[in-house]
Write a protein that holds these residues in place. Structure first.
Motif, short mmCIF file in Angstrom:
data_model
loop_
_atom_site.label_atom_id
_atom_site.label_comp_id
_atom_site.label_asym_id
_atom_site.label_seq_id
_atom_site.Cartn_x
_atom_site.Cartn_y
_atom_site.Cartn_z
N GLN A 1 15.62 12.28 -19.89
CA GLN A 1 14.54 12.79 -19.04
C GLN A 1 14.43 11.95 -17.75
N VAL A 2 14.57 10.64 -17.93
CA VAL A 2 14.51 9.76 -16.76
C VAL A 2 15.70 10.04 -15.84
N VAL B 1 13.99 2.38 -13.35
CA VAL B 1 13.88 3.22 -14.56
C VAL B 1 12.52 3.02 -15.22
N ARG B 2 12.04 1.79 -15.25
CA ARG B 2 10.71 1.54 -15.83
C ARG B 2 9.63 2.29 -15.05
N ALA B 3 9.75 2.26 -13.71
CA ALA B 3 8.74 2.93 -12.89
C ALA B 3 8.74 4.43 -13.15
N ILE B 4 9.93 5.03 -13.30
CA ILE B 4 10.00 6.47 -13.57
C ILE B 4 9.48 6.77 -14.99
N HIS B 5 9.83 5.92 -15.94
CA HIS B 5 9.35 6.11 -17.31
C HIS B 5 7.82 6.05 -17.36
N PRO C 1 13.08 3.37 -21.51
CA PRO C 1 12.95 4.42 -22.53
C PRO C 1 13.36 3.89 -23.91
N ALA C 2 12.67 4.37 -24.92
CA ALA C 2 12.92 3.87 -26.29
C ALA C 2 14.18 4.46 -26.90
N ASN C 3 14.63 5.62 -26.41
CA ASN C 3 15.80 6.26 -27.01
C ASN C 3 16.54 7.08 -25.96
N GLU D 1 22.11 1.49 -22.71
CA GLU D 1 22.58 0.21 -23.25
C GLU D 1 22.90 -0.78 -22.13
N VAL D 2 23.32 -0.28 -20.96
CA VAL D 2 23.54 -1.17 -19.81
C VAL D 2 22.20 -1.68 -19.29
N LEU D 3 21.23 -0.79 -19.21
CA LEU D 3 19.90 -1.19 -18.74
C LEU D 3 19.25 -2.20 -19.68
N GLN D 4 19.52 -2.10 -20.96
CA GLN D 4 18.99 -3.06 -21.91
C GLN D 4 19.56 -4.45 -21.67
#
Length: 751
Positions: free
Chosen positions: A512-513, A486-490, A504-506, A458-461
């Motif tokens: 996992q990230v 986080v996007r790069a790892i996802h 991540p969507a959820n 929620e912070v990343l959002q």
């Protein structure tokens, strides 16, 4: 003790002090410290330094832009880029190199982690596939690869606060390799390069300014005194005052920077003023047939107090620069003020000693030199008497027009405001703004809300919302943040496919990230954007240099967006960075300038008040010196010259120097009035007696300051132009307006 013995003793002491000055001046070095131009004492500066300690400096880098005109996907070109990349990685003081040929896409699979290069320089058959992947990756386009696919950029992270010597070695090695590889069209930007170029420019310009000043002063001295003696004596005295000033800087280990590089030139022309007034009066007295001792006594009696007061007002003009928050400007003011005091001491010790030891000038020649000046100055006084009202009406018209121009002045700065538009460094900066993300850094401090982590979804959002706004509305062309990591790892966990460069969507995907983040926690890429406790983060970006005014507007809009759309329970932010700190100087420009001028006005008012003990004369003395300042302000407004920190100092410097003529005029007037002369006759005698020295010193000052127009630094250029204009306007005001004001508004008997 005889006068000859006393003179020899004075010269001996001066010789000893000169030797010491040479020793300490020889220790001076040139320096350009970017951090010194931040506003000292500002609360945001301490915050920025704390932020920088956590995440590193936002301007310790070099950018190398390499253009291949047709297409960057050319094997020979890319192999050269790769060779340069490897070469730079091996250089001392290089922390890392991010290049099109070494950037890789991470892939995380069940059996492990590996990285796939985005670009394969040695395999041209894969260029088509490489280009598709590259131009689907938003973080690469505009940073390492130009949007038109004709150029690439290398980002070189250097050691923190790299000094000039290792910086010069790095720059030399880089250019040597670029030349060896035959990379014809190349562009370089960064603090290390700017530091090196600025210092070299300062060295060259110091030599040019001093040489030009000496030649011009010799010319004017010859015109004024028409003798080798009349040229050499003032020249030696003033050159020693410059040397002593540099010696004082050496004693306090003060390097020569972009401001103090002006000190020798300013000292040379300003210090000449005292010497000219003494020489001019001395020669006039010798022309009357008196002895050297008698001539010196009269000279010191009639010129001494006025010269002391002018040295004081000029020093105060420079000392008012202490009101600014910029350290180089403050130090420039202090050391120049000290230098002016030293020039005064030399003018009234060394000069009289030399005059006493030297052969007495030929009285007939002295009278002949002085003959033409009274005729010219009588005509000036006749003009004043015949046309007082046109002079007053013209003055009022000039003031009105100047005020209109002043209302048009804007307070605005850019990162490299001191360099002209045709400077190679500016051209390179413009290249990066056109082809890549730009050169203006953007920094936003991210702080996770209570009981939250920067890696909470929620912070990343919330960070993601910010990035969208910064790309679409604010104008950033490149961003790195916890969200980009986080996007790069996802994406890596999903086969490196561009469509998965998302958050991540959820929570399950986020967990996992986070497992990977824990495994990669010691990697420099993560430490650069998130602190080890994961409570603070860094959102950094690049944009075009829009100027401080536009940047302030954008920051206000950003803060409004944050207040409306970002939940403070999840994420708190604060704008910071080197660009913001430089912009903050704008907040102080006008207030510092007005404070400095007010102090200078008060000092001049106090001095004139002590001389004449008349409030009317205080007001009268200020008017001819305020009007030239209004005139140059009006000219700046009409020409569209922005008010910057460097430009604002012109007003206090110009006032402190220009008021000298007024002080000399009023000092001589006081002497004539004490002799019982009527006011009109005292003014006439003052114009004829003091007018020559006022005009000669003004010409020398104007010529000296005009040498600064040879500078490639805009601030130095403007100091030269506008201080010269101020002095011209001031001498006209002192010889035309000041007598009119005294005649019509001053009452010697106090009525």
């Amino acid at each position: 003790m005889s006068h000859k013995t006393s003179s020899l003793l004075v010269l001996t002491v001066i010789a000893i002090l000169t030797v010491l000055s040479v020793f300490y001046a020889s220790r001076l070095r040139f320096d350009y410290n970017f951090d010194n131009f931040f506003p000292k004492g500002d609360p945001d500066l301490a915050y920025y330094f704390s932020y920088r300690d956590k995440f590193g400096n936002d301007n310790d880098y070099l950018l190398i832009g390499l253009d291949n005109s047709g297409s960057l996907f050319d094997q020979q070109f890319l192999q050269k880029v790769d060779t340069l990349t490897r070469f730079m990685q091996r250089q001392p003081h290089v922390e890392s190199v991010l290049s099109p040929t070494n950037v890789k896409s991470p892939i995380i699979e069940q059996f492990g982690y590996f990285e796939i290069p985005y670009l394969h320089p040695d395999e041209p058959e894969r260029y088509t596939q490489d280009s598709l992947l590259i131009y689907q990756s938003r973080e690469l386009v505009g940073t390492l690869f130009s949007e038109d696919a004709t150029a690439v950029s290398l980002f070189i992270q250097t050691s923190d606060n790299l000094a000039k010597e290792p910086g010069d070695s790095l720059i030399a090695a880089m250019y040597g390799e670029i030349e060896r590889l035959g990379l014809q069209e190349h562009h370089v930007a960064g603090k290390v390069l700017a530091q090196s170029v600025f210092i070299e420019k300062m060295k060259i310009e110091l030599a040019i300014f001093m040489s030009a000043s000496i030649l011009l002063v010799i010319l004017f001295l010859w015109i004024a005194f028409r003798s080798v003696w009349g040229v050499l004596v003032p020249l030696v005295v003033v050159l020693l005052s410059v040397l002593w000033s540099l010696g004082v800087m050496g004693v306090f280990n003060k390097p020569i920077d972009v401001m103090t590089v002006l000190l020798p030139t300013i000292m040379f022309v300003v210090g000449m003023s005292d010497v000219i007034h003494i020489m001019s009066r001395y020669i006039t007295e010798i022309g009357q047939g008196v002895t050297k001792i008698q001539a010196l006594r009269v000279t010191i009696k009639e010129v001494g107090m006025a010269t002391l007061l002018t040295s004081l007002t000029t020093s105060v003009g420079f000392l008012t620069l202490l009101t600014t928050s910029i350290v180089p400007i403050r130090e420039f003011g202090v050391y120049t003020a000290v230098g002016i005091a030293l020039a005064f001491v030399l003018a009234f010790t060394m000069l009289p000693a030399i005059l006493l030891l030297n052969k007495k000038p030929n009285p007939r020649r002295a009278r002949r030199i002085d003959l033409s000046w009274p005729m010219l100055l009588r005509r000036v006084y006749t003009f004043v008497l015949r046309r007082p009202y046109p002079i007053l009406y013209t003055t009022m018209g000039v003031v009105l027009v100047s005020l209109i121009g002043i209302s048009m002045i804007k307070v605005d700065t850019t990162l490299l405001e001191d360099l002209g538009d045709d400077d190679p460094i500016i051209k390179d900066f413009q290249y990066f703004e056109e082809k890549f993300s730009g050169v203006r850094p953007f920094e936003l401090h991210l702080i996770a809300g209570p009981d939250k982590s920067m890696y909470d979804l929620e912070v990343l959002q919330e960070v993601d919302q910010l990035e969208t706004y910064l790309y679409q509305t604010y104008g950033l062309n490149f961003i790195t943040s916890p969200a980009t990591v986080v996007r790069a790892i996802h994406r890596a966990q999903n086969g490196g496919l561009p469509d998965y460069y998302t958050l991540p969507a959820n929570e399950r995907e986020m967990q996992q990230v986070q497992q990977r983040l824990t495994a990669f926690s010691k990697r420099s890429e993560l430490r650069a954007v998130v602190t080890t406790d994961q409570q603070e983060g860094r959102l950094a970006g690049k944009m075009t240099d829009v100027g401080s005014v536009r940047a302030a507007e954008l920051n206000d809009s950003l803060e409004a967006f944050i207040d409306q759309h970002i939940n403070p329970e999840l994420l708190q932010t604060r704008i910071t960075g080197s660009a913001v700190m430089l912009d903050k100087n704008n907040d102080y420009v006008v207030s510092n300038m007005l404070q400095g001028l007010l102090i200078a006005f008060l000092v001049v008012a106090l001095l004139v008040g002590l001389i004449f003990r008349s409030l009317r004369m205080v007001v009268i003395s200020l008017v001819p010196n305020i009007i030239p300042l209004l005139m140059i302000g009006g000219i700046m407004g009409f020409l569209g010259i922005n008010m910057t920190v460097s430009v604002s100092i012109i007003f206090t410097i110009a006032f402190g120097i220009a008021v000298d003529d007024t002080i000399h005029f009023l000092g001589k007037l006081k002497v004539e009035l004490r002799k019982g002369k009527s006011l009109p006759y005292a003014i006439k005698t003052t114009i004829i007696s003091a007018g020559k020295a006022i005009i000669i010193t003004s010409c020398i000052l104007v010529a000296g300051f005009l040498t600064l127009v040879l500078s490639s630094f805009d601030a130095t250029f403007y100091v030269g132009v506008f201080v010269s204009l101020t002095l011209v306007f001031a001498v006209v005001a002192d010889l035309l307006l000041l007598p009119v004001l005294i005649l019509y508004f001053y009452r010697p008997n106090g009525k």
